[in-house]
Scaffold this motif. Structure first.
Motif, PDB file in Angstrom:
ATOM      1  N   TYR A 130       0.792  -1.095   0.048  1.00 21.34           N
ATOM      2  CA  TYR A 130      -0.215   0.057   0.040  1.00 21.34           C
ATOM      3  C   TYR A 130       0.980   1.519   0.086  1.00 21.34           C
ATOM      4  N   ASP A 131       0.360   2.400  -0.387  1.00 25.97           N
ATOM      5  CA  ASP A 131       1.131   3.765  -0.351  1.00 25.97           C
ATOM      6  C   ASP A 131       0.814   4.272   0.906  1.00 25.97           C
ATOM      7  N   PHE A 132       1.376   5.587   0.945  1.00 31.56           N
ATOM      8  CA  PHE A 132       1.328   6.167   2.401  1.00 31.56           C
ATOM      9  C   PHE A 132      -0.156   6.699   2.582  1.00 31.56           C
ATOM     10  N   GLN A 133      -1.159   6.700   1.693  1.00 31.20           N
ATOM     11  CA  GLN A 133      -2.387   7.152   1.793  1.00 31.20           C
ATOM     12  C   GLN A 133      -3.183   5.891   1.995  1.00 31.20           C
ATOM     13  N   GLY A 134      -2.477   4.789   2.258  1.00 34.10           N
ATOM     14  CA  GLY A 134      -3.371   3.514   2.576  1.00 34.10           C
ATOM     15  C   GLY A 134      -4.168   2.987   1.338  1.00 34.10           C
ATOM     16  N   GLN A 135      -3.661   3.471   0.136  1.00 36.35           N
ATOM     17  CA  GLN A 135      -4.400   2.757  -0.930  1.00 36.35           C
ATOM     18  C   GLN A 135      -3.371   1.777  -1.587  1.00 36.35           C
ATOM     19  N   PRO A 136      -4.004   0.574  -2.060  1.00 38.52           N
ATOM     20  CA  PRO A 136      -3.226  -0.578  -2.539  1.00 38.52           C
ATOM     21  C   PRO A 136      -2.631  -0.016  -3.750  1.00 38.52           C
ATOM     22  N   LYS A 137      -1.158  -0.432  -3.951  1.00 40.56           N
ATOM     23  CA  LYS A 137      -0.476  -0.330  -5.103  1.00 40.56           C
ATOM     24  C   LYS A 137      -1.000  -1.257  -6.219  1.00 40.56           C
ATOM     25  N   LYS A 138      -0.779  -0.809  -7.375  1.00 37.68           N
ATOM     26  CA  LYS A 138      -1.387  -1.477  -8.493  1.00 37.68           C
ATOM     27  C   LYS A 138      -0.321  -1.978  -9.476  1.00 37.68           C
ATOM     28  N   SER A 139       0.847  -1.787  -9.258  1.00 37.71           N
ATOM     29  CA  SER A 139       2.048  -2.066  -9.949  1.00 37.71           C
ATOM     30  C   SER A 139       3.137  -2.902  -9.132  1.00 37.71           C
ATOM     31  N   GLY A 140       3.828  -3.634  -9.620  1.00 40.84           N
ATOM     32  CA  GLY A 140       4.853  -4.248  -9.160  1.00 40.84           C
ATOM     33  C   GLY A 140       6.294  -3.614  -9.097  1.00 40.84           C
ATOM     34  N   GLY A 141       7.326  -4.286  -8.810  1.00 43.95           N
ATOM     35  CA  GLY A 141       8.809  -3.711  -8.949  1.00 43.95           C
ATOM     36  C   GLY A 141       9.249  -3.207  -7.598  1.00 43.95           C
ATOM     37  N   ASP A 142       8.530  -3.340  -6.586  1.00 41.52           N
ATOM     38  CA  ASP A 142       9.165  -3.229  -5.315  1.00 41.52           C
ATOM     39  C   ASP A 142      10.281  -4.333  -4.911  1.00 41.52           C
ATOM     40  N   PHE A 143      11.334  -3.734  -4.246  1.00 43.17           N
ATOM     41  CA  PHE A 143      12.454  -4.901  -4.126  1.00 43.17           C
ATOM     42  C   PHE A 143      12.349  -5.416  -2.374  1.00 43.17           C
ATOM     43  N   LEU A 144      11.648  -6.482  -2.376  1.00 39.48           N
ATOM     44  CA  LEU A 144      11.478  -7.109  -1.026  1.00 39.48           C
ATOM     45  C   LEU A 144      12.283  -8.315  -0.986  1.00 39.48           C
ATOM     46  N   VAL A 145      12.856  -8.315   0.461  1.00 39.42           N
ATOM     47  CA  VAL A 145      13.804  -9.607   0.938  1.00 39.42           C
ATOM     48  C   VAL A 145      12.858 -10.278   2.075  1.00 39.42           C
ATOM     49  N   THR A 146      13.145 -11.595   2.064  1.00 40.98           N
ATOM     50  CA  THR A 146      12.414 -12.347   3.141  1.00 40.98           C
ATOM     51  C   THR A 146      13.127 -13.390   3.801  1.00 40.98           C
ATOM     52  N   ARG A 147      12.931 -13.502   5.018  1.00 40.81           N
ATOM     53  CA  ARG A 147      13.528 -14.878   5.647  1.00 40.81           C
ATOM     54  C   ARG A 147      12.619 -15.500   6.654  1.00 40.81           C
ATOM     55  N   LEU A 148      13.053 -16.778   6.948  1.00 41.07           N
ATOM     56  CA  LEU A 148      12.078 -17.573   7.836  1.00 41.07           C
ATOM     57  C   LEU A 148      13.206 -17.720   9.253  1.00 41.07           C
ATOM     58  N   HIS A 149      13.032 -17.612   9.964  1.00 40.50           N
ATOM     59  CA  HIS A 149      13.989 -17.908  11.393  1.00 40.50           C
ATOM     60  C   HIS A 149      13.499 -18.263  12.683  1.00 40.50           C
TER      61      HIS A 149
END
Length: 556
Positions: A130-149
């Protein structure tokens, strides 16, 4: 927060030391020095070229000129560029409409087929941006990393992220241990920041610039140098390497010749960023910030079901931590070298040559610290630059380090010490007692990716020739890793740049008889903060991986 459905179509995945001994030492040092003085074979073309604009099809990124490739290498370059292509990312309109980790969330999806989680299952997480206004983003391209620990178990594994190009992402994890497993999702950069990083590479590949001192008699001059130099009326000195074809240029000094160049240094950094764009790179706001769970962020993992077949996770270089130790999920079994005696015995009768940047120098420093018998000889070289040599005479062990050639962001490197890895490998006899360790990635972040691809293709040719003439040679390559990010670090050495180069390195060396140290996953899966120079526990595990390649357990 409004919950919305996400169309989970898979589009883009990113991965995430006697007298006799002194005599022998002197001989080794003499050989080393003589070898390092022999640079006539690969001397540069210190010729003058006048400014011009090229219509050659290999002119890319404005003023960055590349030599034509063979048809095979050109095809490979195109395929690599396609394989690392990032989704299209939006331009910055207003900060309020950019990805906000505080409004975004992730949800652990139910186990396929229902029931409880067991070792061997795959855990899937859905991430909604979501953006800073709480609206859902409608496109991709964010850089996310994830882990399980699990901090108590000292367990951790990196996740694989899938971009669905509609503001939704999936993260997939292998469940590899019994007990608790907690999901962690981190926004490294919003998609709009990736847009800025891409533009900087295209428009300002010279934003980190270099300098060389030219000296003759009482005259000294300093000029700017780079892979890519903007056209001016000032002639250029062409230092393109004759053997590898690696490009390097300096503006010609006004009074001195191109042959008078004596040092190389990082010159500085030109930011050239708009005030609004800087807001996209704020720590604790939208850069390296955790995204919270909507619901539980953890699952309880039960023992593996005995009636389930073929659920073991296998991959060539990846792995996970358990009780603080790295365990490989394929290839050579990693075992721990817990004492200096274990390490000393493994390196007995070995010549270990390390080439690369400061992350490889870190391994040299670690080895001479944990092995008191491995004596570093004072060559009176700079601490950052080297070259370095260390010898354990009693165990016939030699360890050397040399930094890679330009672009290297070190200070006051004598030009006589600037060597390209490919040329160094061509000078190695190799053999079953020779270990070559390579690591080259961080200093290429600001340049067009083609510069990095071509450097690796050059190194690969040298590796192939080395293995052809001496098949017993062991070649180990270090991948890129994540780091702490400030505005400066993001613009010059962002994890997004490192991820792209990590993918390129894996693609270029795929299928060769080389081994990887997966620094990316080893840094991401650990509880310690991301760092360009990983902390001691991670380095110990990396050294264990290297030593396991050198001295594999029987049957592994």
């Amino acid at each position: 927060m409004m919950v919305r459905a996400c169309n989970r179509r898979e589009v883009n995945i990113y991965l995430p030391k006697y007298s006799a001994s002194f005599l022998l030492l002197a001989v080794f040092v003499l050989i080393f020095i003589l070898h390092n003085m022999d640079f006539q074979k690969h001397e540069a073309n210190s010729t003058i070229i006048l400014p011009s604009f090229s219509s050659d099809p290999y002119m890319h990124h404005g003023f960055c000129t590349f030599q034509p490739l063979s048809s095979k290498d050109a095809l490979e370059e195109d395929l690599i560029l396609d394989s690392i292509a990032w989704p299209e990312t939006p331009a910055l309109t207003s900060l309020e409409q950019t990805s906000d980790p505080a409004h975004s969330s992730f949800t652990i999806l139910p186990r396929r087929g229902g029931g409880q989680w067991h070792v061997g299952d795959r855990l899937e997480v859905l991430i909604r941006m979501y953006d800073f206004q709480g609206q859902p983003k409608k496109s991709g391209g964010d850089f996310l990393v994830t882990r399980l620990h699990d901090l108590k178990l000292g367990a951790g594994v990196a996740g694989k992220v899938v971009d669905h190009l509609n503001g939704c992402y999936s993260a997939v994890f292998s469940l590899l241990w019994e007990g608790s497993a907690q999901v962690e999702v981190t926004l490294v950069h919003p998609s709009e920041a990736v847009t800025v990083l891409r533009r900087l590479t295209s428009e300002q590949p010279d934003r980190i610039y270099f300098q060389s001192v030219f000296h003759s008699g009482s005259v000294s001059e300093t000029t700017t140098c780079n892979v890519c130099l903007r056209p001016t009326q000032q002639p250029l000195c062409n230092y393109t390497d004759r053997h590898t074809g690696e490009p390097w240029f300096c503006y010609k000094p006004k009074k001195l010749s191109c042959d008078a160049r004596i040092t190389h240094s990082k010159g500085g950094f030109k930011e050239n960023l708009k005030a609004e764009e800087k807001k996209l790179f704020q720590s604790d706001v939208n850069m390296k910030v955790s995204i919270q769970a909507s619901g539980s962020a953890s699952v309880v993992v039960l023992p593996k079901k005995t009636d389930v077949k073929n659920s073991d996770v296998k991959c060539e270089h990846c792995g996970y931590y358990y009780q603080g130790a790295w365990r490989a999920l394929g290839g050579t079994t990693v075992h721990q070298f817990n004492t200096s005696s274990d390490i000393r015995q493994c390196l007995k009768h070995k010549m270990v040559h390390l080439y690369g940047d400061s992350t490889i120098r870190q391994w040299f420093e670690h080895l001479i610290t944990v092995l008191p018998e491995l004596k570093k000889f004072n060559l009176h070289t700079l601490k950052q630059v080297g070259p370095f040599i260390a010898l354990d005479y009693a165990n016939n062990t030699l360890v050397t380090y040399r930094c890679h050639g330009p672009p290297i962001r070190f200070v006051d490197v004598p030009t006589s010490s600037l060597r390209y890895i490919a040329n160094e490998l061509d000078g190695l006899p190799g053999g079953s007692n020779t270990v070559v360790v390579l690591g080259i990635w961080s200093h290429f972040s600001t340049f067009p990716i083609e510069v990095y691809i071509r450097r690796l293709q050059s190194i690969r040719r040298a590796v192939v020739q080395l293995l052809d003439r001496a098949p017993g040679t062991l070649v180990i390559i270090r991948t890129a890793n994540l780091k702490a990010l400030t505005l400066y670090e993001a613009l010059t050495n962002s994890d997004w740049y490192s991820l792209q180069r990590d993918k390129v390195l894996r693609a270029v060396f795929k299928g060769l008889n080389v081994h990887l140290v997966d620094a990316w996953e080893m840094g991401l899966a650990h509880d310690l903060p991301h760092s360009l120079h990983p902390q001691h526990p991670i380095i110990e595990n990396m050294i264990d991986v290297i030593l396991s390649y050198i001295c594999p357990e029987k049957g592994s």
